[in-house]
Design an enzyme around this catalytic site. Structure first.
Site, mmCIF file in Angstrom:
data_model
loop_
_atom_site.group_PDB
_atom_site.id
_atom_site.type_symbol
_atom_site.label_atom_id
_atom_site.label_comp_id
_atom_site.label_asym_id
_atom_site.label_seq_id
_atom_site.Cartn_x
_atom_site.Cartn_y
_atom_site.Cartn_z
ATOM 1 N N ASP A 49 2.656 -2.609 0.025
ATOM 2 C CA ASP A 49 2.210 -3.541 -0.817
ATOM 3 C C ASP A 49 0.595 -3.717 -0.722
ATOM 4 O OD1 ASP A 49 1.842 -6.094 -1.927
ATOM 5 O OD2 ASP A 49 2.304 -7.260 -0.281
ATOM 6 N N ASP A 86 -1.440 -2.729 9.964
ATOM 7 C CA ASP A 86 -2.730 -3.597 9.308
ATOM 8 C C ASP A 86 -3.884 -2.990 9.742
ATOM 9 O OD1 ASP A 86 -2.210 -5.909 6.967
ATOM 10 O OD2 ASP A 86 -4.155 -6.031 8.032
ATOM 11 N N GLY A 117 5.348 -11.602 6.126
ATOM 12 C CA GLY A 117 6.686 -12.067 5.461
ATOM 13 C C GLY A 117 7.572 -10.871 5.212
ATOM 14 N N LYS A 118 6.961 -9.940 4.604
ATOM 15 C CA LYS A 118 7.913 -8.958 3.981
ATOM 16 C C LYS A 118 8.388 -7.966 5.093
ATOM 17 C CE LYS A 118 5.169 -8.498 -0.168
ATOM 18 N NZ LYS A 118 4.206 -9.454 0.436
ATOM 19 N N ASP A 162 -6.346 1.574 9.794
ATOM 20 C CA ASP A 162 -6.528 2.061 8.356
ATOM 21 C C ASP A 162 -5.249 2.785 7.873
ATOM 22 O OD1 ASP A 162 -6.855 2.629 5.604
ATOM 23 O OD2 ASP A 162 -8.875 3.583 6.020
ATOM 24 N N CYS A 204 0.261 -7.614 -6.135
ATOM 25 C CA CYS A 204 0.415 -9.205 -6.749
ATOM 26 C C CYS A 204 -0.483 -9.235 -7.767
ATOM 27 C CB CYS A 204 0.362 -10.184 -5.622
ATOM 28 S SG CYS A 204 -1.218 -10.202 -4.531
#
Length: 432
Positions: free
Chosen positions: A315, A270, A253-254, A296, A368
């Protein structure tokens, strides 16, 4: 044949006793039900997970002795029944009857009488029993203590916000549509939505809707993304031609939002190769492209080509305590030792990714989480060690005071809990 209440009880056994997440369980389990029952089943599972610690306490008040451990599915069926009577606007007799009747597909007919008696007692004494709950918020003790320490004036509001389902918020793709234009299209199609106040790309739906019912979703005109998460691309503010890294990119999404903001050389990284497929799918829908690498992020020797980045979005993996309202199983699955481990991961990611940033470049650290240990304390520790880093001010008001960065807390009807800190790498080259 299995029904929604019986299946919800089975799913709760897997969640509570086996430690499996709802994200793992629901996609497969709901396929066992007819289409018309899946929404109610999901509502039951999410609601019972959200209030499980309170519901479990109620079972102990209602039963003379605990249900045998080998019959945990019966215990969970009682939890399902109590949730309906306490939290859902259903006819009480229907909720009770249908829950007791669910003993049949579970092949537990012996439990019908016991469940009926317990649920009928709750009908009679529910208000008194609820008033006497020691854990009315349904949060684990360790998390309650940490929230109370971090937010002595706000902790109860924070927990209450976490017990209310978050709104469905969208991001309008500014490359393809103007927000006012998209809102007009939504209204024309009978979809009630309104513009968010803090972010000019965000709109919130009055009621959740299937994604393919959203005007232009299939064409990439709009994406599902909370208003807090939308701040990441806006705060990092990539410029045309820059080399940008999204270090923990999945589900993308980002990554997509960064690409919507500017024409950039984008790398999406990722650790989970299978989750990168979600990144690819999201970018394909948006008509955008990024270099995708499974590795990683902290092991820079495994993926970095030596060309430094102008901007990095980190994030970071975190406890997710700012999005409990969307992932209520966090209350049941997360442990204090997990936070200990995550802080080590966060420190390592910050230290290693900093090496890949150009002098004068910027890194946005975001989580988050609403736990200071994962947020402002990590930035404080990083700044103490990293002499070439400075914290930049953000034109963003926080919901709670913090010495470093900006902390957002979950808001009823508004954004999720999120943390932001923007770091700049000091350029040692003296100005001409």
């Amino acid at each position: 044949m299995i029904n929604s209440r019986a299946l919800a009880a089975q799913t709760l056994v897997q969640l509570v006793d086996q430690g499996r997440s709802l994200a793992d369980l629901l996609p497969a389990t709901r396929e066992q039900l007819p289409e018309e029952e899946r929404g109610f089943y999901q509502q039951l599972v999410y609601g019972c997970a959200r209030h499980y610690l309170s519901l479990d306490e109620l079972t102990r008040k209602l039963l003379n002795k605990p249900i045998a451990h080998k019959e945990r599915v019966v215990h969970m069926l009682l939890v399902v029944g109590l949730y309906q009577l306490w939290q859902l606007d259903l006819p009480e007799h229907a909720a009770l009857y249908e829950t007791v009747d669910a003993t049949k597909p579970l092949k537990k007919p012996w439990a019908a009488k016991m469940l009926n008696a317990a649920l009928r007692r709750f009908q009679r004494e529910g208000d008194e029993l609820i008033d006497g709950l020691q854990n009315a918020a349904g949060y684990p003790g360790w998390l309650t203590r940490q929230l109370r320490q971090a937010y002595p004036e706000q902790w109860q509001d924070v927990m209450a916000a976490g017990n209310v389902q978050g709104p469905m918020t969208l991001r309008v793709n500014r490359r393809k549509a103007d927000r006012a234009e998209w809102l007009a299209r939504a209204e024309a199609e009978g979809l009630e939505a309104f513009a968010c106040e803090l972010t000019d790309s965000a709109v919130t739906l009055a009621q959740p809707a299937p994604v393919f019912a959203l005007p232009g979703f299939a064409d990439g005109d709009v994406s599902v993304q909370d208003e807090a998460a939308q701040q990441c691309a806006l705060l990092l503010a990539p410029q045309n031609g820059e080399r940008v890294l999204d270090a923990c990119a999945a589900p993308g999404g980002k990554t997509g939002h960064l690409l919507e903001c500017a024409d950039i050389d984008m790398t999406a990284l990722d650790v989970d190769e299978s989750r990168l497929q979600r990144v690819a799918e999201n970018l394909d829908r948006l008509g955008l492209n990024a270099r995708q690498i499974a590795a990683d992020a902290a092991d820079i020797n495994a993926w970095w080509d030596g060309n430094a980045f102008d901007r990095i979005l980190l994030d970071a993996p975190c406890s997710g305590t700012g999005v409990i309202r969307r992932h209520p199983d966090i209350k049941l699955l997360r442990r204090p030792k997990d936070v200990d481990f995550l802080t080590q991961v966060q420190d390592r990611l910050l230290a290693q990714l900093w090496r890949t940033l150009k002098p004068g470049g910027r890194l946005l650290y975001a989580t988050c989480s609403i736990l200071p240990r994962e947020n402002s304390e990590r930035i404080a520790a990083f700044l103490q060690k990293q002499s070439d880093a400075r914290l930049l001010p953000l034109a963003l008001a926080g919901d709670a005071p913090t010495e470093f960065g900006v902390q957002w807390l979950p808001q009823p009807g508004g954004h999720d809990g999120f943390y932001f800190a923007l770091l700049e790498k000091i350029d040692p080259t003296p100005a001409a």
